[in-house]
Design a protein around this motif. Structure first.
Motif, PDB file in Angstrom:
ATOM      1  N   GLY A   1       0.809  -1.229   0.000  1.00 43.07           N
ATOM      2  CA  GLY A   1       0.000   0.000   0.000  1.00 43.07           C
ATOM      3  C   GLY A   1       0.834   1.267   0.000  1.00 43.07           C
ATOM      4  O   GLY A   1       0.294   2.365   0.018  1.00 43.07           O
TER       5      GLY A   1
ATOM      6  N   GLN B   1       3.595   4.258  -1.186  1.00 38.76           N
ATOM      7  CA  GLN B   1       3.577   5.126  -2.372  1.00 38.76           C
ATOM      8  C   GLN B   1       4.844   4.999  -3.203  1.00 38.76           C
ATOM      9  O   GLN B   1       4.892   5.483  -4.328  1.00 38.76           O
ATOM     10  CB  GLN B   1       3.363   6.576  -1.938  1.00 38.76           C
TER      11      GLN B   1
ATOM     12  N   ASN C   1       2.154   1.406   7.329  1.00 38.37           N
ATOM     13  CA  ASN C   1       1.945  -0.045   7.278  1.00 38.37           C
ATOM     14  C   ASN C   1       1.519  -0.655   8.613  1.00 38.37           C
ATOM     15  O   ASN C   1       1.228  -1.844   8.691  1.00 38.37           O
ATOM     16  CB  ASN C   1       3.168  -0.760   6.679  1.00 38.37           C
TER      17      ASN C   1
HETATM   18  P1  UTP Z   1       8.404   2.000   2.826  1.00 37.25           P
HETATM   19  O1  UTP Z   1       8.609   2.539   4.171  1.00 37.25           O
HETATM   20  O2  UTP Z   1       9.613   1.635   2.050  1.00 37.25           O
HETATM   21  O3  UTP Z   1       7.511   3.018   2.005  1.00 37.25           O
HETATM   22  O4  UTP Z   1       7.428   0.774   2.956  1.00 37.25           O
HETATM   23  P2  UTP Z   1       7.117   3.087   0.473  1.00 37.25           P
HETATM   24  O5  UTP Z   1       5.859   3.864   0.427  1.00 37.25           O
HETATM   25  O6  UTP Z   1       7.100   1.741  -0.204  1.00 37.25           O
HETATM   26  O7  UTP Z   1       8.318   3.896  -0.202  1.00 37.25           O
HETATM   27  P3  UTP Z   1       8.744   5.428  -0.004  1.00 37.25           P
HETATM   28  O8  UTP Z   1       9.176   5.570   1.433  1.00 37.25           O
HETATM   29  O9  UTP Z   1       7.548   6.272  -0.329  1.00 37.25           O
HETATM   30  O10 UTP Z   1       9.866   5.582  -0.983  1.00 37.25           O
HETATM   31  C1  UTP Z   1       7.782  -0.488   3.435  1.00 37.25           C
HETATM   32  C2  UTP Z   1       6.669  -1.448   3.083  1.00 37.25           C
HETATM   33  O11 UTP Z   1       5.442  -1.025   3.688  1.00 37.25           O
HETATM   34  C3  UTP Z   1       4.447  -0.856   2.680  1.00 37.25           C
HETATM   35  C4  UTP Z   1       5.200  -0.611   1.389  1.00 37.25           C
HETATM   36  O12 UTP Z   1       4.402  -0.951   0.270  1.00 37.25           O
HETATM   37  C5  UTP Z   1       6.393  -1.524   1.573  1.00 37.25           C
HETATM   38  O13 UTP Z   1       6.058  -2.870   1.295  1.00 37.25           O
HETATM   39  N1  UTP Z   1       3.583   0.290   3.065  1.00 37.25           N
HETATM   40  C6  UTP Z   1       4.130   1.484   3.411  1.00 37.25           C
HETATM   41  C7  UTP Z   1       2.232   0.110   3.042  1.00 37.25           C
HETATM   42  O14 UTP Z   1       1.730  -0.994   2.697  1.00 37.25           O
HETATM   43  N2  UTP Z   1       1.447   1.156   3.417  1.00 37.25           N
HETATM   44  C8  UTP Z   1       1.943   2.365   3.773  1.00 37.25           C
HETATM   45  O15 UTP Z   1       1.161   3.294   4.084  1.00 37.25           O
HETATM   46  C9  UTP Z   1       3.338   2.530   3.775  1.00 37.25           C
END
Ligand code: UTP
Length: 406
Positions: free
Chosen positions: A96, A98, A203
């Motif tokens: 989920g 970005q 997350n």
């Molecule tokens: P990250 O902290 O790396 O964030 O998420 P992100 O959104 O993928 O990347 P940046 O920081 O914007 O560059 C770690 C994991 O948590 C999920 C992401 O998809 C990834 O698997 N995640 C993160 C969610 O599912 N929801 C969220 O609101 C944030």
């Protein structure tokens, strides 16, 4: 419709949200009203009122080392396999986010990392999962958490690729909730005349979102006792790992966390530790230089158990760790917004706060945790950036080392 949300917004001093109401058609009004109804006011108030988090007393934690795991591998494997075959494990893929650092227009999991042929991130994850299916002779249900922004594209992608060979009936999707961004004056920002500036709420909300989607009860009645929650971006991710599951079950602890030995003291990963005697994850920026560099007699970093975003949580414990008990992280970000004239402004500096809960805080709430070491060369290839560290380039090198044809 207007009256309901008028009262709600008035109570929270946010009536500016209705500034363009008269210009909106029925559909746009319904959209905005729905967004307002979904605002978690309690969370916003709590985030603004909560004191700056003081860390407790931090101490090193003992983890299960690669050597110890190798010595008990058969027992762990047998136990994990039994649990998987009995349907006690469900997988939660966190998709989920970005992916701002990667900067892809499409969901992160749909990014093609192949060289001579397409190899999508989701595809590689499913391949890793199929290894477990072969080893254990059973499918593990996979729950994919998406966000409002990438849900349709993620579902369509899986369908278009026939779930990469995984049974469609074993793949489920659910959406995580959104949280509104707030300007430094406490006012909700608008991204359009009919829309608040919303973003995924971190997350940490995965279980609450499963409940919200009406899936949690079905999982309970299906007899699921463990959740293996993992990130989308580690293409060497070993999920539903029977050895990890068996070790965690046999340890009697409420959760397990796969960790890698940090490659160097400043590596940007959270580290497992004890905080006031309880397992916890301390972020790399919270460790001072001395702690980050501290080594034991064997020369290992004392705070060197880097988390890899692959956790096991016992279902009964997760149910009790209400989302409300997770701290809310407030991040200052650049959020595009409509100015008073109704024009979209792309700010050059940070202008707003976003609110998130993080899964790593669940470790502390769970009360007990088995840190489980993995070999980073075999299991850790995160794709966070386009180039440089933790990027498509570094992941390709590691995939190739592990025999994946690119
Ligand atoms: P990250 O902290 O790396 O964030 O998420 P992100 O959104 O993928 O990347 P940046 O920081 O914007 O560059 C770690 C994991 O948590 C999920 C992401 O998809 C990834 O698997 N995640 C993160 C969610 O599912 N929801 C969220 O609101 C944030």
């Amino acid at each position: 419709m207007y009256d309901d949300i008028f009262e709600e917004l008035k109570d929270h001093a946010q009536l500016h949200v209705l500034r363009w109401w008269n210009e909106l058609d029925e559909e746009a009004r319904a959209r905005l009203a729905e967004q307002v109804r979904r605002i978690d006011w309690e969370m916003l108030l709590k985030a603004q009122a909560q004191p700056v988090r003081e860390r407790g007393h931090i101490q090193p934690v003992d983890g299960l080392s690669l050597r110890e795991i190798a010595a008990r591998r058969e027992d762990f494997f047998a136990c994990g396999k039994r649990e998987i075959r009995a349907g006690k494990l469900a997988l939660v893929l966190l998709a989920g986010g970005q992916g701002t650092r990667l900067g892809s227009e499409t969901p992160k999991g749909t990014v093609d990392i192949g060289i001579t042929r397409p190899l999508y991130i989701f595809e590689q994850l499913i391949r890793n999962l199929q290894d477990v299916v072969r080893q254990c002779g059973a499918y593990v249900p996979l729950y994919v958490m998406t966000s409002a922004g990438n849900d349709a594209a993620t579902r369509a992608f899986f369908e278009e690729h026939a779930y990469f060979g995984y049974p469609a009936g074993e793949v489920h999707f659910f959406r995580q909730s959104l949280a509104p961004a707030v300007g430094f004056d406490g006012k909700l920002l608008m991204s359009a005349k009919d829309s608040l500036a919303l973003s995924p709420n971190g997350n940490g909300g995965w279980y609450a979102s499963l409940v919200h989607a009406g899936l949690a009860e079905a999982l309970r009645s299906r007899g699921v006792e463990w959740f293996n929650v993992f990130s989308v971006d580690n293409v060497l991710q070993r999920m539903a790992d029977p050895v990890f599951l068996g070790a965690t079950v046999l340890s009697g602890r409420a959760c397990g966390a796969k960790f890698v030995r940090k490659a160097y003291p400043e590596e940007r990963v959270g580290a497992l530790c004890l905080e006031d005697g309880l397992p916890s994850v301390i972020e790399y920026y919270e460790l001072d230089k001395e702690m980050a560099n501290l080594r034991d007699e064997q020369g290992e970093l004392v705070y060197g158990c880097g988390v890899t975003l692959n956790y096991l949580f016992r279902a009964d414990v997760v149910r009790n760790v209400a989302e409300s008990s997770l701290p809310i992280h407030v991040a200052r970000k650049k959020v595009p917004f409509l100015n008073d004239a109704g024009e979209l402004v792309e700010p050059q500096t940070e202008n707003a706060c976003k609110f998130e809960t993080l899964i790593l805080d669940m470790v502390r709430c769970a009360g007990s945790c088995l840190p489980f070491e993995i070999d980073r060369e075999k299991e850790f290839a995160p794709i966070k950036n386009r180039t440089g560290q933790d990027s498509v380039e570094t992941a390709r090198v590691l995939l190739a080392k592990n025999g994946v044809e690119l």
